[in-house]
Design an enzyme around this catalytic site. Structure first.
Site: not given
Ligand code: NAD
Ligand code: TYD
Length: 339
Positions: A33, A36, A100, A125-127, A153, A157, A182-183, A208, A278-279
């Site tokens: 890791d 960042t 990255t 991701t589903d995105e 983003y 992906k 979304n997790n 917000p 672009g939401h």
């Molecule tokens: P996060 O932003 O919490 O963590 C990302 C981690 O990657 C951090 O520890 C950061 O230091 C590390 N990192 C970033 N750039 C790096 C690099 N160049 N080299 C090595 N390490 C690096 O992200 P997350 O929410 O834990 O998501 C993890 C993965 O799951 C991502 O690939 C994301 O696209 C995917 N994902 C996330 C969600 C979600 O809801 N959070 C949903 C679906 C998929």
């Molecule tokens: P987010 O947690 O950033 O995940 P993603 O954009 O990957 O789905 O946002 C989840 C939803 O919540 C998204 O529709 C944007 C909205 N949102 C707000 O309304 N306010 C906020 O402050 C944030 C961070 C997100």
């Protein structure tokens, strides 16, 4: 077995490391890791005490660093979580997302080829499917849904996913991909919706909500996601994509109101702010493939998961208060100050 987990100091990767250490204590886990702003060694405090866990600070887009680690550790499985993951930040600076998420993935794929890994698993991701209209609740993303990205983003992906599939076809690299909704859960960086709302509500600060708050996300408790990745990387078919999601759709406003209610705060804290450019309107996953092929089903309902999550943030104030005291303040001011 040795499992290389990239991005394990982040939210899902950190939870995944604990899932592995608990459920597969016979395996060795190596975490790479870059630390960042989103990476946090405090998340891995307990893991660092275990003999079968090693942490290495390094960048997945740095070929020399990746090559050295693969030579030292000879991983059997590589699971790539490392990414720039926040949509709002990609509006400010798309370049780092490409570096990255795309270049980093390609460097990991090349190293995986050179070192004959048994499975390269990409956490996606589903995105990548874009969004669904709000007035068609009958529509869901399947693995056949065309890629149709909205943000730098999701585009990065999707680019990474295409590279992964190309390495399967061209080089016969044994790969798999999971595309998750979304997790939420412990160790979630408080720039994202749920932890941001919990932290703000606890501080009696404005909550917000972007636009009208009607956008829909399909929420999955992080442990259920970890279980899905574990199954796919060990038992999923090579070259396959598996969608992961739990039929737990909620509007953002519903989520925020649930948090407010659970914390005994006032809905007057809810503040509507300028929408994200672009939401995406709605994400919704059809998890039929992973359920029928691998028997995966989410175990945690949203009501239970959100209560557990809120309790975790109440019990682990130090973890997120450290974050709020750092770079986060300037980020928050930049993102929300004039919104
Ligand atoms: P996060 O932003 O919490 O963590 C990302 C981690 O990657 C951090 O520890 C950061 O230091 C590390 N990192 C970033 N750039 C790096 C690099 N160049 N080299 C090595 N390490 C690096 O992200 P997350 O929410 O834990 O998501 C993890 C993965 O799951 C991502 O690939 C994301 O696209 C995917 N994902 C996330 C969600 C979600 O809801 N959070 C949903 C679906 C998929
Ligand atoms: P987010 O947690 O950033 O995940 P993603 O954009 O990957 O789905 O946002 C989840 C939803 O919540 C998204 O529709 C944007 C909205 N949102 C707000 O309304 N306010 C906020 O402050 C944030 C961070 C997100």
């Amino acid at each position: 077995m040795t499992i290389l987990v990239t991005g394990g100091a982040g939210f899902i990767g950190g939870n995944f490391i604990y899932y592995q250490l608990k459920n597969h204590p016979e395996d060795r886990i190596v975490c790479l890791d870059k630390l960042t702003y989103a990476g946090n060694l405090e998340t891995l405090e307990e893991a660092l005490k275990q003999d079968n866990f090693r942490f290495v600070k390094g960048d997945i887009a740095d070929m020399d660093c990746v090559e050295q680690l693969f030579s030292e550790e000879k991983p059997d499985i590589v699971v790539n979580f490392a990414a720039e993951s926040h949509v709002d930040r990609c509006v400010e600076d798309p370049g780092i997302f490409v570096r990255t998420n795309v270049l980093g993935t390609q460097i990991l794929l090349d190293a995986s080829r050179r070192h004959n890994v048994k499975r390269y698993h990409q956490v996606s991701t589903d995105e990548v499917y874009g969004d669904l209209p709000l007035d068609r609740p009958d529509l869901f993303f399947t693995e056949e849904t065309p890629l149709h990205t909205s943000s730098p983003y999701s585009a990065s992906k999707a680019g990474a996913d295409l590279l992964v599939l190309s390495y399967a076809r061209t080089f016969k690299l044994p790969v798999s991909i999971t595309r998750c909704s979304n997790n939420y859960g412990p160790y979630h960086y408080p720039e994202k919706l749920i932890p941001l709302m919990i932290a703000n509500a606890l501080g009696d600060k404005p909550l917000p909500v972007y636009g009208t708050g009607e956008n829909v996300r399909d929420w999955l408790y992080v442990e259920d996601h970890c279980a899905a990745i574990d199954l796919v990387m060990r038992k999923g078919r090579e070259g396959q994509i598996y969608n992961v999601g739990g039929h737990n759709e909620r509007t953002n406003l519903e989520v925020v109101k649930t948090i407010v209610r659970e914390l005994g705060k006032s809905e007057d804290l809810i503040t509507y702010v300028t929408d994200r450019p672009g939401h995406d309107r709605r994400y919704a996953i059809d998890p039929t493939k992973i359920s029928t092929e691998l028997g995966w089903l989410p175990k945690t309902t949203f009501d239970e998961g959100i209560r557990r999550t809120i309790q975790w943030y109440l019990d682990n104030r130090e973890w997120w208060e450290h974050i709020l005291a750092g770079e986060y303040q300037t980020y928050y001011e930049r993102m929300y100050g004039k919104r």
